[in-house]
Motif scaffolding. Structure first.
Motif, PDB file in Angstrom:
ATOM      1  N   VAL A 155       0.765  -1.512   0.153  1.00  0.00           N
ATOM      2  CA  VAL A 155       0.260   0.090  -0.027  1.00  0.00           C
ATOM      3  C   VAL A 155       0.675   1.365   0.027  1.00  0.00           C
ATOM      4  O   VAL A 155       1.915   1.424   0.704  1.00  0.00           O
ATOM      5  CB  VAL A 155      -1.010   0.050   1.056  1.00  0.00           C
ATOM      6  CG1 VAL A 155      -0.347  -0.091   2.541  1.00  0.00           C
ATOM      7  CG2 VAL A 155      -1.905   1.293   1.139  1.00  0.00           C
ATOM      8  N   TRP A 156       0.451   2.168  -0.590  1.00  0.00           N
ATOM      9  CA  TRP A 156       1.013   3.570  -0.923  1.00  0.00           C
ATOM     10  C   TRP A 156       0.298   4.330  -0.072  1.00  0.00           C
ATOM     11  O   TRP A 156      -0.906   4.808  -0.794  1.00  0.00           O
ATOM     12  CB  TRP A 156       1.286   3.957  -2.322  1.00  0.00           C
ATOM     13  CG  TRP A 156       2.114   5.230  -2.668  1.00  0.00           C
ATOM     14  CD1 TRP A 156       3.404   4.893  -2.823  1.00  0.00           C
ATOM     15  CD2 TRP A 156       1.724   6.365  -3.093  1.00  0.00           C
ATOM     16  NE1 TRP A 156       3.911   6.154  -3.171  1.00  0.00           N
ATOM     17  CE2 TRP A 156       2.798   7.141  -3.255  1.00  0.00           C
ATOM     18  CE3 TRP A 156       0.349   7.088  -2.968  1.00  0.00           C
ATOM     19  CZ2 TRP A 156       2.812   8.470  -3.891  1.00  0.00           C
ATOM     20  CZ3 TRP A 156       0.402   8.412  -3.411  1.00  0.00           C
ATOM     21  CH2 TRP A 156       1.743   9.071  -3.592  1.00  0.00           C
ATOM     22  N   VAL A 157       0.160   4.983   0.953  1.00  0.00           N
ATOM     23  CA  VAL A 157      -0.635   5.636   1.802  1.00  0.00           C
ATOM     24  C   VAL A 157      -0.622   7.049   1.646  1.00  0.00           C
ATOM     25  O   VAL A 157       0.681   7.713   1.798  1.00  0.00           O
ATOM     26  CB  VAL A 157      -0.611   5.381   3.376  1.00  0.00           C
ATOM     27  CG1 VAL A 157      -1.750   6.100   4.366  1.00  0.00           C
ATOM     28  CG2 VAL A 157      -0.635   3.698   3.811  1.00  0.00           C
ATOM     29  N   ASP A 158      -1.747   7.703   1.149  1.00  0.00           N
ATOM     30  CA  ASP A 158      -1.569   9.043   0.875  1.00  0.00           C
ATOM     31  C   ASP A 158      -2.093  10.084   1.890  1.00  0.00           C
ATOM     32  O   ASP A 158      -2.574   9.431   2.903  1.00  0.00           O
ATOM     33  CB  ASP A 158      -2.238   9.374  -0.454  1.00  0.00           C
ATOM     34  CG  ASP A 158      -1.876  10.340  -1.266  1.00  0.00           C
ATOM     35  OD1 ASP A 158      -0.896  11.135  -0.939  1.00  0.00           O
ATOM     36  OD2 ASP A 158      -2.499  10.996  -2.386  1.00  0.00           O
ATOM     37  N   GLY A 159      -2.000  11.388   1.574  1.00  0.00           N
ATOM     38  CA  GLY A 159      -2.550  12.204   2.584  1.00  0.00           C
ATOM     39  C   GLY A 159      -2.423  11.996   4.089  1.00  0.00           C
ATOM     40  O   GLY A 159      -3.151  12.110   4.804  1.00  0.00           O
ATOM     41  N   GLU A 160      -0.908  12.019   4.103  1.00  0.00           N
ATOM     42  CA  GLU A 160      -0.362  11.861   5.232  1.00  0.00           C
ATOM     43  C   GLU A 160       0.385  13.073   6.060  1.00  0.00           C
ATOM     44  O   GLU A 160       0.005  13.956   6.522  1.00  0.00           O
ATOM     45  CB  GLU A 160       0.366  10.631   5.618  1.00  0.00           C
ATOM     46  CG  GLU A 160      -0.460   9.125   5.351  1.00  0.00           C
ATOM     47  CD  GLU A 160      -0.714   8.476   6.482  1.00  0.00           C
ATOM     48  OE1 GLU A 160      -1.476   8.682   7.029  1.00  0.00           O
ATOM     49  OE2 GLU A 160       0.208   7.762   6.748  1.00  0.00           O
ATOM     50  N   CYS A 161       1.791  12.911   5.736  1.00  0.00           N
ATOM     51  CA  CYS A 161       2.699  13.904   6.608  1.00  0.00           C
ATOM     52  C   CYS A 161       2.504  15.377   6.129  1.00  0.00           C
ATOM     53  O   CYS A 161       2.471  16.182   6.621  1.00  0.00           O
ATOM     54  CB  CYS A 161       4.152  13.499   6.565  1.00  0.00           C
ATOM     55  SG  CYS A 161       4.720  13.655   4.838  1.00  0.00           S
ATOM     56  N   PHE A 370       4.876  19.126   9.161  1.00  0.00           N
ATOM     57  CA  PHE A 370       5.810  18.820   8.293  1.00  0.00           C
ATOM     58  C   PHE A 370       5.616  19.508   6.897  1.00  0.00           C
ATOM     59  O   PHE A 370       5.041  20.461   7.191  1.00  0.00           O
ATOM     60  CB  PHE A 370       5.562  17.351   8.041  1.00  0.00           C
ATOM     61  CG  PHE A 370       5.831  16.426   9.131  1.00  0.00           C
ATOM     62  CD1 PHE A 370       7.110  16.192   9.827  1.00  0.00           C
ATOM     63  CD2 PHE A 370       4.505  15.734   9.858  1.00  0.00           C
ATOM     64  CE1 PHE A 370       7.060  15.298  10.900  1.00  0.00           C
ATOM     65  CE2 PHE A 370       4.670  14.879  10.930  1.00  0.00           C
ATOM     66  CZ  PHE A 370       6.062  14.573  11.449  1.00  0.00           C
ATOM     67  N   GLY A 371       6.413  19.370   6.045  1.00  0.00           N
ATOM     68  CA  GLY A 371       6.408  20.242   4.713  1.00  0.00           C
ATOM     69  C   GLY A 371       5.081  19.604   3.951  1.00  0.00           C
ATOM     70  O   GLY A 371       4.335  18.911   4.165  1.00  0.00           O
ATOM     71  N   SER A 372       4.894  20.467   2.959  1.00  0.00           N
ATOM     72  CA  SER A 372       5.939  21.097   2.105  1.00  0.00           C
ATOM     73  C   SER A 372       6.154  22.621   2.942  1.00  0.00           C
ATOM     74  O   SER A 372       5.460  23.187   3.554  1.00  0.00           O
ATOM     75  CB  SER A 372       5.384  21.505   0.731  1.00  0.00           C
ATOM     76  OG  SER A 372       4.136  21.832   0.628  1.00  0.00           O
ATOM     77  N   TRP A 373       7.456  22.800   2.806  1.00  0.00           N
ATOM     78  CA  TRP A 373       7.624  24.056   3.259  1.00  0.00           C
ATOM     79  C   TRP A 373       7.814  25.359   2.689  1.00  0.00           C
ATOM     80  O   TRP A 373       7.910  26.609   3.366  1.00  0.00           O
ATOM     81  CB  TRP A 373       9.320  23.809   3.774  1.00  0.00           C
ATOM     82  CG  TRP A 373       9.415  22.751   4.760  1.00  0.00           C
ATOM     83  CD1 TRP A 373      10.148  21.529   4.122  1.00  0.00           C
ATOM     84  CD2 TRP A 373       9.027  22.258   5.930  1.00  0.00           C
ATOM     85  NE1 TRP A 373      10.035  20.388   5.125  1.00  0.00           N
ATOM     86  CE2 TRP A 373       9.312  21.150   6.142  1.00  0.00           C
ATOM     87  CE3 TRP A 373       8.353  23.108   6.861  1.00  0.00           C
ATOM     88  CZ2 TRP A 373       9.239  20.432   7.184  1.00  0.00           C
ATOM     89  CZ3 TRP A 373       8.016  22.405   8.045  1.00  0.00           C
ATOM     90  CH2 TRP A 373       8.565  21.213   8.248  1.00  0.00           C
ATOM     91  N   GLY A 374       7.329  25.422   1.475  1.00  0.00           N
ATOM     92  CA  GLY A 374       7.416  26.641   0.846  1.00  0.00           C
ATOM     93  C   GLY A 374       8.434  27.546   0.795  1.00  0.00           C
ATOM     94  O   GLY A 374       9.574  27.171   0.571  1.00  0.00           O
ATOM     95  N   ALA A 375       8.481  28.961   1.388  1.00  0.00           N
ATOM     96  CA  ALA A 375       9.551  29.745   0.931  1.00  0.00           C
ATOM     97  C   ALA A 375      10.602  29.630   2.073  1.00  0.00           C
ATOM     98  O   ALA A 375      11.744  29.866   1.772  1.00  0.00           O
ATOM     99  CB  ALA A 375       8.984  31.036   1.006  1.00  0.00           C
ATOM    100  N   PHE A 376      10.253  28.750   3.140  1.00  0.00           N
ATOM    101  CA  PHE A 376      11.323  28.405   3.816  1.00  0.00           C
ATOM    102  C   PHE A 376      12.411  27.668   3.222  1.00  0.00           C
ATOM    103  O   PHE A 376      13.717  27.461   3.712  1.00  0.00           O
ATOM    104  CB  PHE A 376      10.813  27.749   5.114  1.00  0.00           C
ATOM    105  CG  PHE A 376       9.917  28.538   6.047  1.00  0.00           C
ATOM    106  CD1 PHE A 376      10.375  29.326   6.510  1.00  0.00           C
ATOM    107  CD2 PHE A 376       8.554  28.002   6.136  1.00  0.00           C
ATOM    108  CE1 PHE A 376       9.593  30.237   7.541  1.00  0.00           C
ATOM    109  CE2 PHE A 376       7.819  28.823   7.074  1.00  0.00           C
ATOM    110  CZ  PHE A 376       8.284  29.739   7.570  1.00  0.00           C
ATOM    111  N   LEU A 377      12.227  26.929   1.964  1.00  0.00           N
ATOM    112  CA  LEU A 377      13.353  26.205   1.319  1.00  0.00           C
ATOM    113  C   LEU A 377      14.107  27.089   0.269  1.00  0.00           C
ATOM    114  O   LEU A 377      15.095  26.539  -0.208  1.00  0.00           O
ATOM    115  CB  LEU A 377      12.614  25.144   0.522  1.00  0.00           C
ATOM    116  CG  LEU A 377      12.284  23.739   1.444  1.00  0.00           C
ATOM    117  CD1 LEU A 377      11.800  22.702   0.347  1.00  0.00           C
ATOM    118  CD2 LEU A 377      13.381  23.171   2.249  1.00  0.00           C
ATOM    119  N   ASN A 378      13.658  28.348   0.108  1.00  0.00           N
ATOM    120  CA  ASN A 378      14.386  29.088  -0.848  1.00  0.00           C
ATOM    121  C   ASN A 378      15.907  29.468  -0.812  1.00  0.00           C
ATOM    122  O   ASN A 378      16.536  29.334  -1.751  1.00  0.00           O
ATOM    123  CB  ASN A 378      13.631  30.569  -0.991  1.00  0.00           C
ATOM    124  CG  ASN A 378      12.165  30.436  -1.641  1.00  0.00           C
ATOM    125  OD1 ASN A 378      11.872  29.522  -2.330  1.00  0.00           O
ATOM    126  ND2 ASN A 378      11.635  31.629  -1.261  1.00  0.00           N
TER     127      ASN A 378
END
Length: 451
Positions: A155-161, A370-378
């Motif tokens: 199983v590939w569990v989506d909608g998680e972290c 958790f991420g996605s982190w947006g501009a924090f990753l710039n």
């Protein structure tokens, strides 16, 4: 048909796969109606995937198979999983399911006591609480049911972290107080113990995933499980949850750049891994369109170059039909990948430049779990893409992996992160004393070494 004696590869060994999901809805009327064994056999013979991930339960929470545990979509005409399992087994192709975990809207509708509660006290209409009985009363029993009914490979569990949120339910607050002794629950940045509250809930999420994985592994040995994007840049921590492989579906639009980062980070974990490209995208003021084989080859190249496996995501019609012209695109991309498999799969980079992704900085600044982190990753993205344009071989690592591998790299770069661990700082100073080259980019990273 195929050779039924062939056994599917473990996900630790697979290289190329396909993903199909529909996120079944209450309004569906045709699910499975147009699926045929010949359609699936034609796809497998042309594309030759190592595995297929097929639709089971999407974010709406309705299943595409006749579940006795939760809520099946009322629009099921044929049992899609039954047909896909029959044909994939005949060809020795692994069958995994796409299953939405934390995000389950219909479960929350029927069981509001399972819901995550927002900081303002409102009940979230989509996201379940990892502190609730949802995992015991729905998720685990349903995954056992579907795994057994179709003899699934995983199983590939989506909608998680990426979907889980800070939870202010009474369950979550009580658990935090019991664990820490803190009775005044923070609700926003600036409140005392805000970062501690987020850290506690991050640990709870990992306990939740660990629980269902351990139970399912014991129930069906060999059943392989991942939680979408866990231990990618979205969760840049040491691997402690017993997932079998790392996987994630990268941005449908900014695909190459997203894959450039994620492939380099995930490769550093040492886990089996693959990345999924969307087979379709959308532009400004445009609807969805199917990507060309050439575009998908470019996206695949980024992943293959880092040693990873590759899969493509498509949506069939609501009735489950997949057109031949789409199969032809899949087959062309698959051939491109297979031609490079022997010289790419599971290969490792030659250490040249290591760039830090600071989990410490992200968790200190962001108000997400958790991420996605947006501009924090710039700061990281700017450095990464500049180096790649200059044709350097670049690896991206979090603190714990950089410490392990520091002395392998002649150059280490710290982008403009405002915080790193004391252990990493000490190791970096020793690295420089021993002749390593350390580049600090920006005022904030330089100020870390002011003393």
């Amino acid at each position: 048909m195929g050779n039924s004696t062939k056994r599917p590869l473990s996900r630790k060994e697979t290289f190329f796969g396909l993903h199909f999901d529909l996120h079944p809805q209450k309004t569906d009327t045709q699910l499975g109606e147009h699926i045929t064994e010949n359609m699936i056999a034609n796809l497998i013979e042309k594309v030759r995937p190592d595995f297929v991930q097929y639709d089971c339960k999407g974010h709406a929470g309705y299943t595409g198979y006749p579940t006795k545990v939760g809520w099946a979509s009322p629009g099921i005409k044929k049992d899609s999983l039954e047909i896909w399992r029959k044909v994939t087994k005949e060809y020795g192709v692994g069958l995994f399911i796409h299953y939405s975990g934390v995000w389950d809207s219909v479960a929350v509708e029927h069981h509001p006591e399972w819901a995550c509660v927002n900081a303002d006290g409102t009940v979230d209409t989509n996201i379940t609480s990892t502190f609730s009985a949802y995992i015991d009363e729905l998720l685990i029993p349903q995954l056992k049911e579907v795994a057994d009914a179709y003899d699934l490979d995983g199983v590939w569990v989506d909608g998680e972290c990426w979907a889980v949120k800070p939870d202010f339910s009474e369950m979550a607050k009580t658990a935090f107080t019991n664990a820490t002794g803190i009775k005044d629950i923070p609700v926003k940045r600036g409140d005392p113990y805000w970062l501690e509250y987020l850290a506690f809930q991050r640990e709870q999420f990992k306990k939740y995933v660990t629980k269902y994985i351990n139970i399912l592994h014991a129930h069906k040995p060999g059943f392989e499980i991942t939680s979408n994007w866990l231990y990618s840049t979205l969760v840049p921590e040491p691997v402690t949850v017993p997932i079998d492989f790392i996987s994630g579906d990268f941005s449908p639009n900014d695909s190459v750049n997203t894959a450039r980062l994620e492939a380099r980070y995930i490769a550093s974990t040492g886990m089996p891994w693959d990345l999924m490209a969307w087979g379709f995208n959308s532009g400004n003021s445009c609807g969805w369109s199917i990507k060309t084989a050439l575009q998908l080859k470019q996206e695949a190249s980024v992943v293959l170059a880092q040693g990873g496996g590759f899969q493509i995501y498509y949506q069939p019609t609501r009735a489950g039909w997949i057109d031949n012209w789409m199969v032809d695109i899949m087959a062309e991309v698959a051939e491109f990948c297979r031609e490079r498999q022997a010289v790419s799969h599971k290969t490792q980079t030659v250490p040249q430049v290591a760039v830090l992704l600071s989990c410490t900085s992200l968790y200190d600044k962001a108000d997400r779990l958790f991420g996605s982190w947006g501009a924090f990753l710039n700061p990281l993205l700017g450095v990464l893409h500049a180096l790649l344009e200059l044709h350097y071989s670049v690896d991206v690592m979090a603190e714990h992996k950089l410490i392990e591998n520091l002395n392998q790299y002649p150059v280490v770069i710290i982008p403009e992160w405002h915080k790193i661990t004391d252990e990493l700082k000490s190791e970096l100073l020793d690295y420089v004393r021993d002749g390593g080259q350390l580049l600090l980019v920006g005022v904030e990273s330089a100020s870390l070494f002011r003393d």
